[in-house]
Design a protein around this motif. Structure first.
Motif, PDB file in Angstrom:
ATOM      1  N   THR A  24       0.835  -1.201   0.000  1.00 36.46           N
ATOM      2  CA  THR A  24       0.000   0.000   0.000  1.00 36.46           C
ATOM      3  C   THR A  24       0.872   1.254   0.000  1.00 36.46           C
ATOM      4  OG1 THR A  24      -0.253  -0.175   2.402  1.00 36.46           O
ATOM      5  CG2 THR A  24      -2.021  -1.084   1.033  1.00 36.46           C
ATOM      6  N   ASP A  25       2.099   1.172   0.496  1.00 33.83           N
ATOM      7  CA  ASP A  25       3.035   2.300   0.389  1.00 33.83           C
ATOM      8  C   ASP A  25       3.388   2.574  -1.074  1.00 33.83           C
ATOM      9  OD1 ASP A  25       3.125   2.662   3.112  1.00 33.83           O
ATOM     10  OD2 ASP A  25       5.180   1.934   3.359  1.00 33.83           O
ATOM     11  N   ASP A  26       3.548   1.500  -1.864  1.00 29.60           N
ATOM     12  CA  ASP A  26       3.841   1.667  -3.292  1.00 29.60           C
ATOM     13  C   ASP A  26       2.670   2.318  -4.019  1.00 29.60           C
ATOM     14  OD1 ASP A  26       6.351   0.358  -3.117  1.00 29.60           O
ATOM     15  OD2 ASP A  26       5.392  -1.599  -3.371  1.00 29.60           O
ATOM     16  N   MET A  27       1.466   1.987  -3.571  1.00 29.31           N
ATOM     17  CA  MET A  27       0.271   2.502  -4.233  1.00 29.31           C
ATOM     18  C   MET A  27      -0.118   3.888  -3.741  1.00 29.31           C
ATOM     19  SD  MET A  27      -2.118  -0.850  -4.310  1.00 29.31           S
ATOM     20  CE  MET A  27      -1.299  -2.341  -3.833  1.00 29.31           C
ATOM     21  N   TYR A  28       0.091   4.134  -2.462  1.00 33.53           N
ATOM     22  CA  TYR A  28      -0.358   5.378  -1.824  1.00 33.53           C
ATOM     23  C   TYR A  28       0.757   5.834  -0.890  1.00 33.53           C
ATOM     24  CZ  TYR A  28      -3.830   8.384   0.639  1.00 33.53           C
ATOM     25  OH  TYR A  28      -4.541   9.433   1.191  1.00 33.53           O
ATOM     26  N   PRO A  29       1.743   6.564  -1.420  1.00 29.83           N
ATOM     27  CA  PRO A  29       2.897   6.957  -0.627  1.00 29.83           C
ATOM     28  C   PRO A  29       2.496   7.781   0.603  1.00 29.83           C
ATOM     29  CG  PRO A  29       3.165   7.591  -2.937  1.00 29.83           C
ATOM     30  CD  PRO A  29       1.778   7.090  -2.775  1.00 29.83           C
ATOM     31  N   PRO A  30       3.234   7.628   1.691  1.00 25.89           N
ATOM     32  CA  PRO A  30       2.895   8.341   2.925  1.00 25.89           C
ATOM     33  C   PRO A  30       2.777   9.852   2.741  1.00 25.89           C
ATOM     34  CG  PRO A  30       4.590   6.712   3.357  1.00 25.89           C
ATOM     35  CD  PRO A  30       4.379   6.736   1.871  1.00 25.89           C
ATOM     36  N   ASP A  31       3.614  10.458   1.906  1.00 31.30           N
ATOM     37  CA  ASP A  31       3.551  11.908   1.731  1.00 31.30           C
ATOM     38  C   ASP A  31       2.270  12.351   1.020  1.00 31.30           C
ATOM     39  OD1 ASP A  31       4.817  10.506  -0.374  1.00 31.30           O
ATOM     40  OD2 ASP A  31       5.626  12.362  -1.212  1.00 31.30           O
ATOM     41  N   ALA A  32       1.577  11.450   0.349  1.00 33.91           N
ATOM     42  CA  ALA A  32       0.319  11.800  -0.321  1.00 33.91           C
ATOM     43  C   ALA A  32      -0.878  11.723   0.628  1.00 33.91           C
ATOM     44  CB  ALA A  32       0.084  10.884  -1.514  1.00 33.91           C
ATOM     45  N   MET A  33      -0.674  11.143   1.804  1.00 33.69           N
ATOM     46  CA  MET A  33      -1.795  10.946   2.730  1.00 33.69           C
ATOM     47  C   MET A  33      -2.348  12.250   3.300  1.00 33.69           C
ATOM     48  SD  MET A  33      -0.534   7.457   4.571  1.00 33.69           S
ATOM     49  CE  MET A  33      -1.872   7.473   5.743  1.00 33.69           C
ATOM     50  N   GLU A  34      -1.567  13.312   3.213  1.00 32.67           N
ATOM     51  CA  GLU A  34      -2.021  14.616   3.720  1.00 32.67           C
ATOM     52  C   GLU A  34      -2.824  15.395   2.674  1.00 32.67           C
ATOM     53  OE1 GLU A  34      -1.621  15.557   6.881  1.00 32.67           O
ATOM     54  OE2 GLU A  34      -0.646  13.641   7.252  1.00 32.67           O
TER      55      GLU A  34
END
Length: 192
Positions: A24-34
């Motif tokens: 899920t990190d590959d699909m939705y990187p942590p920096d995009a979560m904001e």
């Protein structure tokens, strides 16, 4: 089980093939979560295929190998919905990821030979109601076990929340709103 008017149980679309062990990190990187959902969707698969989110078209199908969706409970299915991805095919799904796809009303089919049966740009058809899949470009085809009726009903309804609205557990007038990727993302949590 037959397809609902939304036609979500049988899907035909252009294929994008990815490999094994996509997290899920590959699909939705942590920096995009904001970011808000439309902006976050632009970062899907950025780590493994930069620019993919700008190339994918509504109706396309994501195909992957084993361990697809390993990791946290990020609302990736909602991001796929935001991008217009019509279905997922994988050799093996992480169970939490698979359930999030079902809850979001995103058709997902486990096809053990997925990674070798499809190439980028092929056209695939999956029919969850019959458990059949076909590569329309090459003629390769097969059958997998049909998902339980309840799972098919949730997908056909557009997700678990719209199904609850259809059954009277939530206000019926909210059914269409509850199918939106934004509501789906909120219902799946941040995954942080």
């Amino acid at each position: 089980m037959s397809a609902s008017p939304t036609g979500k149980l049988k899907v035909t679309g252009r294929v994008w093939v990815f490999g094994d062990s996509l997290t899920t990190d590959d699909m939705y990187p942590p920096d995009a979560m904001e970011l808000d959902l439309p902006e976050a969707a632009k970062h899907v698969f950025y780590r493994v295929r930069p620019g993919w989110a700008g190339q994918v078209q509504p109706g396309d199908i994501v195909v992957a190998g084993r361990n697809f969706g390993l990791g946290s409970s990020r609302p990736v299915a909602a991001l796929f919905g935001q991008l217009g991805v019509a279905a997922l095919i994988a050799a093996e799904f992480n169970s939490l990821f698979f359930r999030n796809a079902v809850n979001a009303g995103l058709p997902a089919m486990t096809v053990p030979e997925a990674a070798s049966a499809f190439r980028d740009g092929d056209t695939a058809t999956i029919d969850l109601a019959t458990g059949t899949w076909r590569n329309e470009s090459t003629g390769a085809a097969g059958r997998v076990p049909v998902l339980p009726d309840l799972v098919l009903e949730i997908i056909a309804s557009g997700g678990v929340l719209p199904r609850l609205a259809e059954q009277g557990y939530l206000p019926a007038e909210l059914a269409d709103v509850l199918r939106s990727p934004t509501v789906t993302a909120a219902g799946q949590g941040s995954g942080a």
